[in-house]
Scaffold this active site. Structure first.
Site, short mmCIF file in Angstrom:
data_model
loop_
_atom_site.label_atom_id
_atom_site.label_comp_id
_atom_site.label_asym_id
_atom_site.label_seq_id
_atom_site.Cartn_x
_atom_site.Cartn_y
_atom_site.Cartn_z
N ASP A 170 0.80 -1.23 0.00
CA ASP A 170 0.00 0.00 0.00
C ASP A 170 0.84 1.28 0.00
OD1 ASP A 170 0.94 0.29 2.58
OD2 ASP A 170 -0.96 -0.15 3.55
N TYR A 264 10.81 4.29 1.27
CA TYR A 264 11.67 3.27 1.93
C TYR A 264 13.12 3.34 1.46
CZ TYR A 264 7.80 1.04 4.36
OH TYR A 264 6.76 0.80 5.21
P1 NAD Z 1 -0.89 -7.86 13.51
O1 NAD Z 1 0.16 -8.52 14.33
O2 NAD Z 1 -1.79 -6.86 14.13
O3 NAD Z 1 -1.80 -9.00 12.85
C1 NAD Z 1 -1.31 -10.12 12.25
C2 NAD Z 1 -2.18 -11.32 12.60
O4 NAD Z 1 -1.66 -12.46 11.90
C3 NAD Z 1 -2.19 -11.68 14.08
O5 NAD Z 1 -3.50 -11.73 14.55
C4 NAD Z 1 -1.53 -13.06 14.12
O6 NAD Z 1 -2.04 -13.90 15.12
C5 NAD Z 1 -1.83 -13.58 12.73
N1 NAD Z 1 -0.93 -14.65 12.29
C6 NAD Z 1 0.40 -14.75 12.46
N2 NAD Z 1 0.86 -15.87 11.88
C7 NAD Z 1 -0.21 -16.50 11.34
C8 NAD Z 1 -0.36 -17.71 10.61
N3 NAD Z 1 0.69 -18.48 10.31
N4 NAD Z 1 -1.60 -18.06 10.20
C9 NAD Z 1 -2.66 -17.28 10.49
N5 NAD Z 1 -2.57 -16.12 11.18
C10 NAD Z 1 -1.36 -15.73 11.59
O7 NAD Z 1 -0.13 -7.20 12.29
P2 NAD Z 1 -0.51 -5.93 11.40
O8 NAD Z 1 0.29 -4.76 11.83
O9 NAD Z 1 -1.96 -5.78 11.29
O10 NAD Z 1 0.10 -6.35 10.00
C11 NAD Z 1 -0.30 -7.53 9.33
C12 NAD Z 1 0.57 -7.78 8.13
O11 NAD Z 1 0.29 -6.84 7.11
C13 NAD Z 1 2.07 -7.64 8.41
O12 NAD Z 1 2.78 -8.59 7.66
C14 NAD Z 1 2.38 -6.27 7.92
O13 NAD Z 1 3.74 -6.09 7.64
C15 NAD Z 1 1.52 -6.24 6.70
N6 NAD Z 1 1.28 -4.93 6.15
C16 NAD Z 1 1.54 -4.80 4.85
C17 NAD Z 1 1.37 -3.62 4.24
C18 NAD Z 1 1.68 -3.54 2.80
O14 NAD Z 1 1.39 -2.57 2.16
N7 NAD Z 1 2.26 -4.58 2.18
C19 NAD Z 1 0.92 -2.52 4.97
C20 NAD Z 1 0.64 -2.68 6.31
C21 NAD Z 1 0.81 -3.90 6.90
C1 LMR Z 2 4.84 1.07 9.53
O1 LMR Z 2 5.79 0.85 10.26
O2 LMR Z 2 4.18 2.10 9.56
C2 LMR Z 2 4.40 0.00 8.57
O3 LMR Z 2 5.11 -1.15 8.79
C3 LMR Z 2 2.99 -0.28 8.72
C4 LMR Z 2 2.74 -0.56 10.16
O4 LMR Z 2 2.68 -1.73 10.55
O5 LMR Z 2 2.62 0.39 10.90
#
Ligand code: NAD
Ligand code: LMR
Length: 441
Positions: A170, A264
Site C-alpha cells: 500500500d 523506503y
Molecule cells: P498484527 O500482528 O496486528 O496482525 C497479524 C495477525 O496475523 C495476528 O492476529 C496473528 O495472530 C496472525 N498470524 C500470524 N501468523 C499466522 C499464521 N501463520 N496463520 C494465520 N494467522 C497468523 O499485524 P498488522 O500490523 O496488522 O500487519 C499484518 C501484516 O500486514 C504484516 O505482515 C504487515 O507487515 C503487513 N502490512 C503490509 C502492508 C503492505 O502494504 N504490504 C501494509 C501494512 C501492513
Molecule cells: C509502519 O511501520 O508504519 C508499517 O510497517 C505499517 C505498520 O505496521 O505500521
C-alpha cells in the site's frame, strides 16, 4: 449477480476491521455473500471477530459472517483470500528492529537485517495459507499484504510458481495520495503513473493527468523544497516518525531529480542518518503497539461492551481501498491499472526476467498483465541488482537451510557495513528466531 465470498487471513490483524468495513460499504460495487476471518491465534482474533460481527450486522445484515481458527472451515468455498499475517507478532518485529540497531545498523520491519529476519518467518506462514487455499478452494485468488512483500513474493515464485497469489503493497498508494493532494486533484485515480522497482525500492518516472498532461514539473517543484511533507489525516501514517519520513523524501529526490522516490529508499541512501535518528529502546514496533494496536483493540472492546458499533469508527484508508479495488478488478475483469509485485519477464527491459518487480499492471480475471517500463538507468539498475540478489539469497537460504547464504545476504545488504557486522547480527537473530526459522547449517 454473483456474490463473492471473502476470507481475511490474519483475522486478528489491526487492519482487519478496516477491510471488513470497506467491504460492507462497497457492497453495491463488489457484492459480498460471506466474510470469514481466519487466524492461528484464537484469543487475538476473538475481540476483532466479535466487533466485526456487530458492525456488519448494523451495516449489512445480509452478509454472512464468522471467524475461526480451523483452516478447513476458513478456506472452504471462498473466492478470495485477503492475507495479512505477521508471523511472530509485534514482539518479534521489536527484535527485528532492535538487534541490528545494537550494531549501529538500520533496524526496520522490511529493510535491512530486520526485514531478512522477518522474511524467514513469513515464508512458511504464507506458503501454508496458499496450500490451504489450493486444497479447499482451488479456484480462489490470494491477495497478499503480508510483509516483507519482496521476499514473500520471491518465495512464492520459487515454491508455488503456478499459484494464484498476487503480492501487493500500500505504500505507493499512500504516496500517490500525497501526490494528488500536492497537485490539488480529487483523487490519486485522476493520475496515470509509470513506476518501476522492487517492493519498498522503486521510483515514479512519469505522472500525467487523464488527458495526458505532464504533472511532474509541478510535483518536482514541491518535492525539491518539501519532500512529501503535507498535513495528513491518514490513520496509518499520522505519527511523527512518518512525518519525518515524508520530509526526508526531499533528500531521496535530490539523488535523482528526474524521478519521484519510494520513501523506503531512505534506509538504503541514508542509513547513517536513520540510525542516528533512531531510539534503540523505542522503535516503530513500540510506537505501533502503543498506538494503532491499542486503539484498534480498544475500539473493538468498546463495540462489544456497548453491543453496537454506532458512533465508533474503525479506520479504513488507502490500505483497505486498494485490496478491495484489486478483488473487484479480478472479479469483473475491469483491466484497471494497478501497481503490483510480479515476475519481471521483460517489463523492465534491462533487468533479469526472474526478478520479482513492482510495476503497473492491467488487472482482469486472469490476473495481472505487467506493462512495459523500458530500460532503466545505471544508478537504479545497480541498486536493484544488489537488492534483488539479497532477496534471492534469503529465499535460497530458507530452502536450503544455508547459514552461508544468509550471511551472504546480510553482507550484501546496502544497510550493512561489513561481513563481520553481518555475522554478529545474524548470530543474534538466529537465537531470537529459534522458534520460527528453519535450522541453518
Ligand atoms: P498484527 O500482528 O496486528 O496482525 C497479524 C495477525 O496475523 C495476528 O492476529 C496473528 O495472530 C496472525 N498470524 C500470524 N501468523 C499466522 C499464521 N501463520 N496463520 C494465520 N494467522 C497468523 O499485524 P498488522 O500490523 O496488522 O500487519 C499484518 C501484516 O500486514 C504484516 O505482515 C504487515 O507487515 C503487513 N502490512 C503490509 C502492508 C503492505 O502494504 N504490504 C501494509 C501494512 C501492513
Ligand atoms: C509502519 O511501520 O508504519 C508499517 O510497517 C505499517 C505498520 O505496521 O505500521
Amino acid at each position: 449477480m454473483k456474490k463473492f465470498n471473502i476470507l481475511i487471513a490474519g483475522g486478528g490483524s489491526t487492519y482487519t476491521p478496516g477491510i471488513v468495513a470497506m467491504l460492507a460499504d462497497h457492497n453495491d460495487q463488489f457484492p459480498i455473500g460471506e466474510i470469514k476471518l481466519y487466524d492461528d491465534l484464537a484469543e487475538r482474533q476473538e475481540p476483532i471477530g466479535e466487533a466485526c460481527k456487530i458492525m456488519l450486522q448494523e451495516k449489512n445484515p445480509d452478509i454472512k459472517f464468522s471467524y475461526t481458527t480451523d483452516p478447513k472451515e476458513a478456506f472452504t468455498n471462498i473466492d478470495f483470500c485477503m492475507a495479512h499475517i505477521r508471523v511472530g507478532l509485534y514482539a518479534m518485529r521489536e527484535q527485528d528492529e532492535k538487534i541490528p540497531l545494537k550494531y549501529g545498523v538500520v533496524g526496520q520491519e522490511t529493510c535491512g537485517p530486520g526485514g531478512l529476519a522477518y522474511g524467514l518467518r513469513s515464508i512458511p506462514g504464507v506458503i501454508e495459507l496458499v496450500d490451504y487455499m489450493e486444497k479447499y478452494s482451488p479456484d480462489a485468488w490470494m491477495l497478499n499484504y503480508s510483509n516483507p512483500a519482496a521476499i514473500v513474493a520471491e518465495a512464492t515464485r520459487r515454491l508455488r510458481p503456478n499459484s494464484k497469489i498476487i503480492n501487493i503493497c500500500d505504500m505507493p498508494i499512500a504516496i500517490e495520495t500525497i501526490f494528488a493532494e500536492i497537485l490539488k486533484l480529487d483523487s490519486r485515480k485522476d493520475m496515470n503513473v509509470r513506476y518501476y522497482g522492487l517492493n519498498h525500492f522503486g521510483w515514479w518516472t512519469d505522472i500525467t493527468d487523464k488527458q495526458g498532461n505532464d504533472l511532474m514539473p509541478k510535483l518536482k517543484e514541491f518535492v525539491s523544497e518539501n519532500g512529501y511533507a503535507l498535513e495528513t489525516e491518514d490513520f496509518q501514517h499520522k505519527h511523527p516518525s512518518w512525518q519525518a519520513t515524508f520530509k526526508k523524501a526531499k533528500d531521496l529526490y535530490a539523488l535523482d531529480p528526474e524521478t519521484m522516490p519510494n520513501t523506503y529508499l531512505k534506509y538504503y541512501f541514508y542509513p547513517d542518518y536513520e540510525v542516528e535518528h533512531s531510539d534503540p529502546n523505542f522503535t516503530r514496533a513500540n510506537e505501533v503497539m502503543e498506538s494503532r494496536e491499542k486503539e484498534v483493540f480498544e475500539t473493538a472492546r468498546k463495540i462489544v461492551e456497548a453491543g453496537t458499533a454506532v458512533g465508533t469508527e474503525f479506520h479504513a484508508g488507502a490500505h483497505a481501498t486498494f485490496i478491495v479495488d484489486l478483488a473487484s478488478a479480478i472479479a469483473f475483469n475491469t483491466m484497471e491499472r494497478m501497481l503490483l509485485i510480479v515476475p519481471n519477464n521483460g517489463a523492465i527491459a534491462n533487468f533479469p526476467k526472474d526478478a520479482m518487480v513492482e510495476v503497473p499492471c492491467l488487472v482482469g480475471k486472469n490476473g495481472p498483465e505487467p506493462l512495459s517500463m523500458g530500460e532503466i538507468p545505471t544508478f537504479q539498475k545497480g541498486l536493484m541488482e544488489q537488492q534483488v540478489a539479497v532477496e534471492k539469497l534469503v529465499v535460497e537460504a530458507y530452502i536450503e537451510g544455508s547459514y552461508q547464504k544468509l550471511w551472504q545476504a546480510l553482507t550484501l545488504s546496502k544497510t550493512v557495513p561489513s561481513a563481520k557486522v553481518a555475522k554478529d547480527i545474524l548470530d543474534e537473530l538466529i537465537v531470537a528466531n529459534k522458534d520460527f526459522w528453519p535450522e541453518l547449517n
